[in-house]
Motif scaffolding. Structure first.
Motif, mmCIF file in Angstrom:
data_model
loop_
_atom_site.group_PDB
_atom_site.id
_atom_site.type_symbol
_atom_site.label_atom_id
_atom_site.label_comp_id
_atom_site.label_asym_id
_atom_site.label_seq_id
_atom_site.Cartn_x
_atom_site.Cartn_y
_atom_site.Cartn_z
ATOM 1 N N ARG A 1 0.840 -1.206 0.000
ATOM 2 C CA ARG A 1 0.000 0.000 0.000
ATOM 3 C C ARG A 1 0.867 1.244 0.000
ATOM 4 O O ARG A 1 0.541 2.246 -0.645
ATOM 5 C CB ARG A 1 -0.926 -0.009 1.222
ATOM 6 C CG ARG A 1 -1.986 -1.096 1.197
ATOM 7 C CD ARG A 1 -2.940 -0.917 2.353
ATOM 8 N NE ARG A 1 -3.946 -1.954 2.391
ATOM 9 C CZ ARG A 1 -3.848 -3.084 3.068
ATOM 10 N NH1 ARG A 1 -2.759 -3.312 3.795
ATOM 11 N NH2 ARG A 1 -4.800 -3.986 3.050
ATOM 12 N N THR B 1 -4.744 -0.190 6.756
ATOM 13 C CA THR B 1 -5.809 -0.800 5.969
ATOM 14 C C THR B 1 -5.963 -0.073 4.646
ATOM 15 O O THR B 1 -5.391 0.996 4.424
ATOM 16 C CB THR B 1 -7.147 -0.741 6.723
ATOM 17 O OG1 THR B 1 -7.544 0.642 6.875
ATOM 18 C CG2 THR B 1 -7.039 -1.390 8.098
ATOM 19 N N ARG B 2 -6.759 -0.672 3.762
ATOM 20 C CA ARG B 2 -7.000 -0.023 2.472
ATOM 21 C C ARG B 2 -7.710 1.309 2.662
ATOM 22 O O ARG B 2 -7.445 2.284 1.941
ATOM 23 C CB ARG B 2 -7.850 -0.942 1.582
ATOM 24 C CG ARG B 2 -7.960 -0.443 0.144
ATOM 25 C CD ARG B 2 -8.731 -1.402 -0.715
ATOM 26 N NE ARG B 2 -10.164 -1.377 -0.427
ATOM 27 C CZ ARG B 2 -11.062 -2.108 -1.080
ATOM 28 N NH1 ARG B 2 -10.674 -2.936 -2.019
ATOM 29 N NH2 ARG B 2 -12.341 -2.027 -0.774
ATOM 30 N N ASP C 1 -6.551 4.939 1.259
ATOM 31 C CA ASP C 1 -7.434 5.816 0.479
ATOM 32 C C ASP C 1 -7.515 7.204 1.118
ATOM 33 O O ASP C 1 -7.529 8.220 0.422
ATOM 34 C CB ASP C 1 -8.827 5.208 0.381
ATOM 35 C CG ASP C 1 -8.846 3.945 -0.466
ATOM 36 O OD1 ASP C 1 -7.899 3.737 -1.247
ATOM 37 O OD2 ASP C 1 -9.807 3.154 -0.330
ATOM 38 N N ALA D 1 -8.130 -9.660 4.450
ATOM 39 C CA ALA D 1 -8.472 -8.244 4.277
ATOM 40 C C ALA D 1 -9.756 -7.916 5.024
ATOM 41 O O ALA D 1 -10.691 -8.728 5.077
ATOM 42 C CB ALA D 1 -8.630 -7.919 2.802
#
Length: 418
Positions: free
Chosen positions: A125, A170-171, A175, A352
């Motif tokens: 990431r 985390t994603r 973001d 995830a």
């Protein structure tokens, strides 16, 4: 063998029946053969010494059928690149991947190489942020692009690395990091259209920008705070807007209905039921649940204890059985789990959060809303210091939830001392 007759499902090579594949061999033997062909270094006639851990990891997988599918007759991007590495056509390094597109196939292979120790640890990431950043600042002036790069590297990426070291990245956080950079760029563009720059911007311009975008300046706070810290512009301030207390939109009855559903619905995946119950009963965020390791679980003759933070908690009936079953299943292939309680599809990575969240939302359990309901209920049942120790939140956060639950525990410490 059954009544002296040879099994029609037994592998002709190893004799096992647990992973049938075709009419002659099992999936594991087929995978072994194809991997050997793929990873053999033609210069030595043996599997490339650096790729031996890849061979061992894939052979030991729970479902060798997946590995066979990955190495199908017309192999995809990952297997082709592995073959090139084995024969020395490309270097086995992170630099090789940096020169390639950051897509799902390349990311999977890179994660596999990191997980088995072929490549040094890296968080994809964060790694993806670098090319994205260069693409994003490409249309800016040289001065503005340099400023955004400084902000990205010293504020945004630095924060991401710290969170990654704690294994909490985390994603959604990635973001949000991109969103901060885009918003910083939007502010620079606004200043440029008004004949100003970050060093000369005034509070009036900042407030006009606020009116222009029509939203809270909390979104731009990180960039404004960084400008002040770097002494690029110490005149700009963002008003400290007090956040309203959280709204608990899930009733107590709805929360316990969710508990019953997760405890007894055998059609749901076991790991989804366990993770959902950790959220609904013990107010654990999904990002923390998926990053749990098996050493947080203690099995005894009397029950199952789970340490979410400092103090182990005894699990209630049914949930303790689910955890035992889950650990027994994981124990069949411990070498592929890398210590994760919920290992993910990518070797070396945990599951995830989006995987579990989507399944819970599909049965009308919203993790964030149900976690708030759990916090509200727990804060009303126990003193804030105990709540903080049990579920791993700060004392201040626990006290705030206690206040929201209208429970006054201020005399708890004195009562406990007596």
């Amino acid at each position: 063998m059954c009544a002296g007759a040879e099994s029609i499902f037994a592998c002709r090579e190893c004799g096992r029946e647990d992973h049938p594949y075709g009419s002659r061999h099992c999936a594991r033997c087929v995978l072994r053969e194809r991997l050997t062909d793929l990873l053999t270094d033609p210069r030595t006639g043996r599997i490339h010494h650096r790729l031996q851990p890849v061979f061992e990891e894939l052979i030991a997988s729970d479902r060798p059928q997946n590995g066979v599918w990955w190495l199908r007759k017309k192999p995809g991007t990952g297997p082709r690149l592995l073959a090139q590495m084995a024969c020395g056509a490309v270097e086995i390094s992170h630099d090789t991947f940096r020169a390639l597109p950051s897509d799902r196939s390349h990311d999977y292979l890179r994660s596999l190489l990191v997980a088995v120790g072929v490549l040094t640890p890296i968080d994809l990431r964060i790694e993806r942020m670098h090319p994205w950043l260069e693409e994003t600042v490409a249309g800016l002036s040289t001065q503005d692009a340099a400023l955004i790069r400084r902000f990205a590297h010293w504020r945004v990426l630095r924060s991401m690395r710290r969170t990654a070291r704690e294994n909490h990245l985390t994603r959604g956080m990635a973001d949000a990091a991109r969103r901060r950079i885009r918003m910083a760029i939007g502010f620079l563009v606004f200043l440029d259209t008004h004949g100003s720059c970050p060093a000369t911007a005034t509070q009036d311009l900042l407030e006009r920008y606020h009116a222009h975008v029509g939203r809270s300046l909390n979104h731009e706070y990180a960039f404004i705070a960084w400008l002040r810290e770097c002494r690029i512009n110490t005149r700009l301030t963002v008003p400290d807007v007090k956040r309203p207390p959280p709204e608990v939109t899930v009733s107590d009855a709805q929360r316990w209905d969710a508990v019953e559903h997760l405890l007894h619905d055998a059609t749901l995946r076991r790991y989804t039921r366990i993770a959902g119950l950790f959220t609904v009963l013990f107010a654990q965020p999904l990002s923390r649940i998926v990053a749990m390791r098996t050493d947080r679980i203690t099995l005894t003759d009397d029950g199952v204890d789970v340490a979410f933070h400092a103090i182990p908690i005894r699990m209630p009936p049914v949930l303790d059985d689910l955890i035992r079953e889950h650990l027994a299943h994981r124990a069949t292939r411990p070498e592929t789990d890398h210590g994760w309680l919920f290992p993910g599809r990518i070797p070396g990575h945990h599951l995830a959060t989006e995987n579990i969240r989507a399944q819970l939302v599909a049965i009308e359990i919203k993790p964030y809303e149900h976690r708030k309901a759990a916090l509200f209920g727990l804060a009303g049942d126990m003193p804030a210091p105990v709540l903080a120790e049990l579920i791993g939140i700060t004392d201040r956060n626990a006290a705030a939830w206690a206040a929201l639950a209208a429970r006054d525990w201020t005399g708890y410490i004195a009562d406990r001392a007596r």
